[in-house]
Write a protein that holds these residues in place. Sequence first.
Motif, PDB file in Angstrom:
ATOM      1  N   VAL A 294       3.301 -18.589 -27.062  1.00 35.30           N
ATOM      2  CA  VAL A 294       4.538 -19.002 -26.426  1.00 35.30           C
ATOM      3  C   VAL A 294       5.028 -17.833 -25.578  1.00 35.30           C
ATOM      4  O   VAL A 294       5.048 -16.687 -26.031  1.00 35.30           O
ATOM      5  CB  VAL A 294       5.599 -19.380 -27.475  1.00 35.30           C
ATOM      6  CG1 VAL A 294       6.926 -19.709 -26.809  1.00 35.30           C
ATOM      7  CG2 VAL A 294       5.107 -20.541 -28.324  1.00 35.30           C
ATOM      8  N   LEU A 295       5.389 -18.099 -24.343  1.00 34.35           N
ATOM      9  CA  LEU A 295       5.819 -17.055 -23.409  1.00 34.35           C
ATOM     10  C   LEU A 295       4.761 -15.967 -23.262  1.00 34.35           C
ATOM     11  O   LEU A 295       5.071 -14.797 -23.069  1.00 34.35           O
ATOM     12  CB  LEU A 295       7.153 -16.434 -23.837  1.00 34.35           C
ATOM     13  CG  LEU A 295       8.313 -17.393 -24.038  1.00 34.35           C
ATOM     14  CD1 LEU A 295       9.547 -16.632 -24.468  1.00 34.35           C
ATOM     15  CD2 LEU A 295       8.598 -18.197 -22.794  1.00 34.35           C
ATOM     16  N   GLY A 296       3.512 -16.360 -23.367  1.00 33.96           N
ATOM     17  CA  GLY A 296       2.415 -15.406 -23.326  1.00 33.96           C
ATOM     18  C   GLY A 296       2.408 -14.511 -22.115  1.00 33.96           C
ATOM     19  O   GLY A 296       2.159 -13.321 -22.220  1.00 33.96           O
ATOM     20  N   GLY A 297       2.695 -15.062 -20.934  1.00 29.08           N
ATOM     21  CA  GLY A 297       2.679 -14.257 -19.726  1.00 29.08           C
ATOM     22  C   GLY A 297       3.769 -13.198 -19.706  1.00 29.08           C
ATOM     23  O   GLY A 297       3.555 -12.084 -19.244  1.00 29.08           O
ATOM     24  N   CYS A 298       4.945 -13.542 -20.218  1.00 31.95           N
ATOM     25  CA  CYS A 298       6.048 -12.565 -20.274  1.00 31.95           C
ATOM     26  C   CYS A 298       5.726 -11.459 -21.267  1.00 31.95           C
ATOM     27  O   CYS A 298       5.922 -10.276 -20.980  1.00 31.95           O
ATOM     28  CB  CYS A 298       7.349 -13.252 -20.665  1.00 31.95           C
ATOM     29  SG  CYS A 298       7.961 -14.391 -19.418  1.00 31.95           S
ATOM     30  N   GLU A 299       5.233 -11.850 -22.432  1.00 24.88           N
ATOM     31  CA  GLU A 299       4.851 -10.854 -23.444  1.00 24.88           C
ATOM     32  C   GLU A 299       3.735  -9.968 -22.909  1.00 24.88           C
ATOM     33  O   GLU A 299       3.767  -8.747 -23.077  1.00 24.88           O
ATOM     34  CB  GLU A 299       4.396 -11.556 -24.722  1.00 24.88           C
ATOM     35  CG  GLU A 299       5.493 -12.317 -25.431  1.00 24.88           C
ATOM     36  CD  GLU A 299       4.964 -13.236 -26.514  1.00 24.88           C
ATOM     37  OE1 GLU A 299       3.741 -13.257 -26.783  1.00 24.88           O
ATOM     38  OE2 GLU A 299       5.783 -13.961 -27.089  1.00 24.88           O
ATOM     39  N   LEU A 300       2.762 -10.585 -22.274  1.00 29.02           N
ATOM     40  CA  LEU A 300       1.645  -9.836 -21.704  1.00 29.02           C
ATOM     41  C   LEU A 300       2.136  -8.836 -20.660  1.00 29.02           C
ATOM     42  O   LEU A 300       1.749  -7.667 -20.682  1.00 29.02           O
ATOM     43  CB  LEU A 300       0.630 -10.789 -21.077  1.00 29.02           C
ATOM     44  CG  LEU A 300      -0.463 -10.134 -20.239  1.00 29.02           C
ATOM     45  CD1 LEU A 300      -1.314  -9.193 -21.083  1.00 29.02           C
ATOM     46  CD2 LEU A 300      -1.311 -11.198 -19.566  1.00 29.02           C
ATOM     47  N   ALA A 301       2.979  -9.277 -19.746  1.00 23.21           N
ATOM     48  CA  ALA A 301       3.459  -8.386 -18.684  1.00 23.21           C
ATOM     49  C   ALA A 301       4.213  -7.198 -19.264  1.00 23.21           C
ATOM     50  O   ALA A 301       4.019  -6.063 -18.807  1.00 23.21           O
ATOM     51  CB  ALA A 301       4.343  -9.153 -17.713  1.00 23.21           C
ATOM     52  N   ASN A 302       5.036  -7.438 -20.239  1.00 20.39           N
ATOM     53  CA  ASN A 302       5.784  -6.333 -20.839  1.00 20.39           C
ATOM     54  C   ASN A 302       4.852  -5.329 -21.511  1.00 20.39           C
ATOM     55  O   ASN A 302       5.035  -4.117 -21.382  1.00 20.39           O
ATOM     56  CB  ASN A 302       6.831  -6.862 -21.813  1.00 20.39           C
ATOM     57  CG  ASN A 302       7.993  -7.506 -21.077  1.00 20.39           C
ATOM     58  OD1 ASN A 302       8.408  -7.029 -20.032  1.00 20.39           O
ATOM     59  ND2 ASN A 302       8.503  -8.593 -21.609  1.00 20.39           N
ATOM     60  N   GLN A 303       3.818  -5.814 -22.214  1.00 16.46           N
ATOM     61  CA  GLN A 303       2.845  -4.909 -22.827  1.00 16.46           C
ATOM     62  C   GLN A 303       2.011  -4.199 -21.756  1.00 16.46           C
ATOM     63  O   GLN A 303       1.703  -3.013 -21.878  1.00 16.46           O
ATOM     64  CB  GLN A 303       1.930  -5.678 -23.772  1.00 16.46           C
ATOM     65  CG  GLN A 303       2.637  -6.150 -25.033  1.00 16.46           C
ATOM     66  CD  GLN A 303       1.682  -6.867 -25.964  1.00 16.46           C
ATOM     67  OE1 GLN A 303       0.559  -6.415 -26.190  1.00 16.46           O
ATOM     68  NE2 GLN A 303       2.125  -7.992 -26.513  1.00 16.46           N
ATOM     69  N   ALA A 304       1.661  -4.938 -20.710  1.00 18.82           N
ATOM     70  CA  ALA A 304       0.843  -4.371 -19.633  1.00 18.82           C
ATOM     71  C   ALA A 304       1.562  -3.226 -18.935  1.00 18.82           C
ATOM     72  O   ALA A 304       0.966  -2.191 -18.628  1.00 18.82           O
ATOM     73  CB  ALA A 304       0.487  -5.464 -18.631  1.00 18.82           C
ATOM     74  N   ILE A 305       2.859  -3.389 -18.704  1.00 14.18           N
ATOM     75  CA  ILE A 305       3.626  -2.351 -18.026  1.00 14.18           C
ATOM     76  C   ILE A 305       3.779  -1.116 -18.917  1.00 14.18           C
ATOM     77  O   ILE A 305       3.826   0.005 -18.423  1.00 14.18           O
ATOM     78  CB  ILE A 305       4.970  -2.913 -17.542  1.00 14.18           C
ATOM     79  CG1 ILE A 305       4.693  -3.878 -16.383  1.00 14.18           C
ATOM     80  CG2 ILE A 305       5.927  -1.804 -17.108  1.00 14.18           C
ATOM     81  CD1 ILE A 305       5.876  -4.695 -15.954  1.00 14.18           C
ATOM     82  N   LYS A 306       3.809  -1.319 -20.227  1.00  9.47           N
ATOM     83  CA  LYS A 306       3.827  -0.163 -21.132  1.00  9.47           C
ATOM     84  C   LYS A 306       2.513   0.605 -21.028  1.00  9.47           C
ATOM     85  O   LYS A 306       2.493   1.831 -21.085  1.00  9.47           O
ATOM     86  CB  LYS A 306       4.059  -0.615 -22.569  1.00  9.47           C
ATOM     87  CG  LYS A 306       5.485  -1.054 -22.834  1.00  9.47           C
ATOM     88  CD  LYS A 306       5.651  -1.534 -24.251  1.00  9.47           C
ATOM     89  CE  LYS A 306       7.050  -2.112 -24.455  1.00  9.47           C
ATOM     90  NZ  LYS A 306       7.201  -2.741 -25.765  1.00  9.47           N
ATOM     91  N   LEU A 307       1.406  -0.118 -20.877  1.00  9.59           N
ATOM     92  CA  LEU A 307       0.092   0.517 -20.739  1.00  9.59           C
ATOM     93  C   LEU A 307      -0.108   1.127 -19.351  1.00  9.59           C
ATOM     94  O   LEU A 307      -0.752   2.164 -19.209  1.00  9.59           O
ATOM     95  CB  LEU A 307      -1.021  -0.502 -20.998  1.00  9.59           C
ATOM     96  CG  LEU A 307      -1.148  -1.034 -22.416  1.00  9.59           C
ATOM     97  CD1 LEU A 307      -2.079  -2.249 -22.444  1.00  9.59           C
ATOM     98  CD2 LEU A 307      -1.651   0.049 -23.352  1.00  9.59           C
ATOM     99  N   ARG A 308       0.430   0.458 -18.346  1.00  9.13           N
ATOM    100  CA  ARG A 308       0.238   0.861 -16.943  1.00  9.13           C
ATOM    101  C   ARG A 308       1.579   0.726 -16.214  1.00  9.13           C
ATOM    102  O   ARG A 308       1.852  -0.303 -15.587  1.00  9.13           O
ATOM    103  CB  ARG A 308      -0.815  -0.019 -16.276  1.00  9.13           C
ATOM    104  CG  ARG A 308      -2.200   0.142 -16.904  1.00  9.13           C
ATOM    105  CD  ARG A 308      -3.167  -0.886 -16.335  1.00  9.13           C
ATOM    106  NE  ARG A 308      -4.457  -0.774 -16.941  1.00  9.13           N
ATOM    107  CZ  ARG A 308      -5.561  -0.399 -16.284  1.00  9.13           C
ATOM    108  NH1 ARG A 308      -5.511  -0.099 -15.010  1.00  9.13           N
ATOM    109  NH2 ARG A 308      -6.714  -0.336 -16.911  1.00  9.13           N
ATOM    110  N   PRO A 309       2.419   1.727 -16.296  1.00  8.19           N
ATOM    111  CA  PRO A 309       3.785   1.637 -15.765  1.00  8.19           C
ATOM    112  C   PRO A 309       3.900   1.255 -14.281  1.00  8.19           C
ATOM    113  O   PRO A 309       4.900   0.706 -13.866  1.00  8.19           O
ATOM    114  CB  PRO A 309       4.362   3.030 -16.017  1.00  8.19           C
ATOM    115  CG  PRO A 309       3.560   3.561 -17.157  1.00  8.19           C
ATOM    116  CD  PRO A 309       2.184   2.997 -16.989  1.00  8.19           C
TER     117      PRO A 309
END
Length: 121
Positions: A60-75
């Motif tokens: 659920v809300l996978g893209g939002c969760e993914l983007a937030n984690q992705a930005i932590k990995l790659r600001p």
Amino acid sequence: MAVILIVEDDVFTREIAELMIQDWGHHTLSASDVDEALTLLRSPQTIDALFTDIYLKTAVLGGCELANQAIKLRPKLRVLYTTGNCITDKMKALFAEGTHFLPKPYTQHQLQDSVEDLLAA
């Protein structure tokens, strides 16, 4: 030329987006879910932008969760969201700062404009 990670659980939609983006001279990586995308994002592979569906079947809300984690990995990662579903104000609050949105269905021209805007930001 940029490397764009496309995260879309619909195979047909993902492949069409890949072909269009590659036609404009960019490289693409693809994933069908959050786990596959995070594996790529944790790798040393260059990734300039993330193009993700908000609603992925596996989360659920996978893209939002993914983007937030992705930005932590790659600001410095740039994010373009897409969905064919309604977006509420509560949903928009989950968007990572500085992201862009492209509603489905989109045309080739709309996708190209959105990708160019994203990469220019």
